[in-house]
Design a protein around this motif. Structure first.
Motif, short mmCIF file in Angstrom:
data_model
loop_
_atom_site.label_atom_id
_atom_site.label_comp_id
_atom_site.label_asym_id
_atom_site.label_seq_id
_atom_site.Cartn_x
_atom_site.Cartn_y
_atom_site.Cartn_z
N UNK A 146 -8.43 4.16 -16.69
CA UNK A 146 -7.15 3.76 -16.12
C UNK A 146 -7.24 3.71 -14.60
N UNK A 147 -6.76 2.61 -14.04
CA UNK A 147 -6.71 2.46 -12.58
C UNK A 147 -5.24 2.37 -12.18
N UNK A 148 -4.70 3.45 -11.61
CA UNK A 148 -3.32 3.47 -11.16
C UNK A 148 -3.25 2.79 -9.80
N UNK A 149 -2.38 1.79 -9.69
CA UNK A 149 -2.23 1.06 -8.43
C UNK A 149 -1.17 1.77 -7.60
N UNK A 150 -1.63 2.61 -6.68
CA UNK A 150 -0.74 3.43 -5.89
C UNK A 150 -0.22 2.65 -4.69
N UNK A 151 1.01 2.95 -4.25
CA UNK A 151 1.54 2.27 -3.06
C UNK A 151 0.72 2.62 -1.83
N UNK A 152 0.54 1.64 -0.94
CA UNK A 152 -0.29 1.84 0.24
C UNK A 152 0.51 2.40 1.40
N UNK A 153 -0.20 3.07 2.31
CA UNK A 153 0.37 3.52 3.58
C UNK A 153 0.13 2.42 4.61
N UNK A 177 -11.82 4.57 5.19
CA UNK A 177 -13.13 4.70 5.84
C UNK A 177 -14.06 5.47 4.91
N UNK A 178 -15.39 5.37 5.12
CA UNK A 178 -16.31 6.15 4.27
C UNK A 178 -16.10 7.65 4.48
N UNK A 179 -16.18 8.40 3.41
CA UNK A 179 -16.05 9.86 3.52
C UNK A 179 -17.19 10.45 4.34
N UNK A 208 -11.83 10.66 17.70
CA UNK A 208 -10.41 10.47 17.39
C UNK A 208 -10.00 11.41 16.26
N UNK A 209 -8.90 12.16 16.44
CA UNK A 209 -8.40 13.01 15.35
C UNK A 209 -7.74 12.16 14.27
N UNK A 210 -7.91 12.55 13.03
CA UNK A 210 -7.33 11.80 11.91
C UNK A 210 -6.69 12.77 10.92
N UNK A 211 -5.95 12.19 9.96
CA UNK A 211 -5.36 12.97 8.87
C UNK A 211 -5.64 12.25 7.56
N UNK A 233 -15.76 8.42 -2.59
CA UNK A 233 -16.69 7.92 -1.58
C UNK A 233 -15.96 7.43 -0.33
N UNK A 234 -14.70 7.10 -0.45
CA UNK A 234 -13.91 6.69 0.70
C UNK A 234 -12.64 7.53 0.77
N UNK A 235 -12.03 7.56 1.95
CA UNK A 235 -10.79 8.31 2.16
C UNK A 235 -9.80 7.42 2.89
N UNK A 236 -8.53 7.58 2.55
CA UNK A 236 -7.47 6.88 3.27
C UNK A 236 -6.94 7.82 4.34
N UNK A 237 -6.92 7.34 5.60
CA UNK A 237 -6.56 8.19 6.72
C UNK A 237 -5.55 7.49 7.60
N UNK A 238 -4.84 8.29 8.40
CA UNK A 238 -4.01 7.79 9.49
C UNK A 238 -4.60 8.31 10.79
#
Length: 381
Positions: A291-298, A304-306, A330-333, A340-345
């Protein structure tokens, strides 16, 4: 004498030439060594291109397919199986006859109950007539008030006995109706655990397996354990895609129907229920699904790569490459960890993120691109 002088001059000139050539070669080697040392003193890095989150990324999880409705059917009447009409794989409609049970003991009990009803009805009629006659004689000295009351009470008791006997008949008649095993809804028979002549006992699973199981597989439920950190992103009506091993390359659309609203202490996830259309019968109830849940994007985030993350004392950072080939931290959250990848702000899509940065890398350091290679985050997700 003159020839010796000439030879000496030639030898001197040759020696001076050899010395001059040696000095020049040493100077050139020294310059080359210095240039090589300076070049290798600048770290070589690989740049990753952040991926803008224009649409939601998918959260890949294992799921379990279940029939939308699934009913094990047990007998409600004791007897022997007379015949059956539906085997596994048979499509049935609600009310279709699956099997018929012979109930000789129940038939006798019903006949006895009906005879008892006739008897108590006759007793009630006689009691009614007697009570009316005694009531009519109440004004004479032939009967006493006490006797009249006794006759009236006897009639009331007989009426109550009629009601009880009629209820007993209705109960047995209703039970006798369970001789017919019928489908509770439209679906397909997925199991049959009885045969002609088998002794049937009324009850539930304590009395043995279900006689039949009927499942509605035109729609299927999909159950997924979603990690706790992603539960706030799960919305009712959200979309998902699923694939199954028996249909490689095919995608099925599913919709989030409900969520448990609690976290399982063992798995650390919350149970989410999805619904997928299965009118063509391609999906098998009880099977595994990816199952691939299509989550809402920020809208303000990037992926970016982890491997580009730097865990420093100042907090979580990434190293970016400026236009002057100098490092800028640059600081990120982290919003979501996709493996393998992470979504960051904290980053922009045009930032050049250094992948697998050296541990000694610091802000302001000069670096160079390794063979002008770039890492695409799409290949790392």
């Amino acid at each position: 004498m003159r020839s010796l002088r000439t030879a000496g001059i030639v030898a001197s000139v040759a020696a001076i030439g050899i010395v001059t050539i040696g000095v020049m070669q040493r100077a050139r080697s020294s310059n080359e060594l210095r240039e090589w040392t300076e070049a290798n003193a600048v770290p070589s890095v690989v740049v990753a291109e952040p991926k803008a989150l224009g649409i939601g990324n998918g959260l890949q999880l294992p799921g379990r397919l279940e029939a939308f409705s699934n009913a094990p059917i047990y007998a409600r009447a004791d007897g022997y199986l007379k015949t059956w009409y539906a085997d596994i794989g048979t499509e049935v409609k609600a009310g279709d006859l699956l099997a018929l049970i012979e109930t000789p003991d129940l038939d006798q009990q019903l006949a006895q109950a009906r005879a008892n009803l006739l008897r108590v009805e006759a007793d009630a009629r006689l009691a009614e007539t007697t009570a009316k006659r005694w009531q009519a004689m109440l004004g004479t000295e032939a009967v006493s008030t006490q006797e009249v009351d006794e006759k009236a009470g006897d009639y009331a008791a007989k009426k109550a006995a009629v009601i009880a006997a009629r209820a007993a008949v209705d109960t047995l008649a209703a039970t006798q109706g369970f001789r017919r095993i019928v489908a509770p809804f439209d679906g397909v028979v997925t199991s049959r655990s009885t045969d002609i002549g088998a002794l049937i006992s009324a009850g539930t699973s304590n009395n043995g397996p279900a006689l039949f199981t009927v499942a509605n597989t035109r729609k299927l439920r999909v159950y997924v354990q979603v990690p706790q950190s992603y539960m706030p992103s799960i919305k009712l009506g959200g979309e998902a895609e699923l694939s199954v091993p028996e249909h490689a390359g095919r995608k099925f659309k599913a919709t989030v129907q409900s969520a448990a609203g609690t976290i399982n202490a063992r798995s650390g996830g919350g149970l989410v229920q999805l619904v997928v259309d299965n009118a063509d019968g391609s999906l098998l109830a009880g099977g595994y699904a990816d199952v691939k849940l299509l989550l809402p994007a920020n809208a303000n985030g990037v992926a970016i790569p982890a491997s580009s993350l730097i865990f420093a004392r100042e907090g979580l950072q990434v190293a970016t490459l400026g236009p002057d080939s100098k490092v800028l931290m640059k600081p990120i959250h982290i919003d979501r960890d996709m493996g393998k990848s992470v979504e960051v702000t904290g980053l922009q899509a045009h930032d050049r993120v250094i992948d697998n940065p050296p541990e000694s890398l610091a802000s302001g350091d000069r670096v160079q691109l390794a063979a002008e290679k770039k890492t695409d985050v799409a290949n790392k997700s």
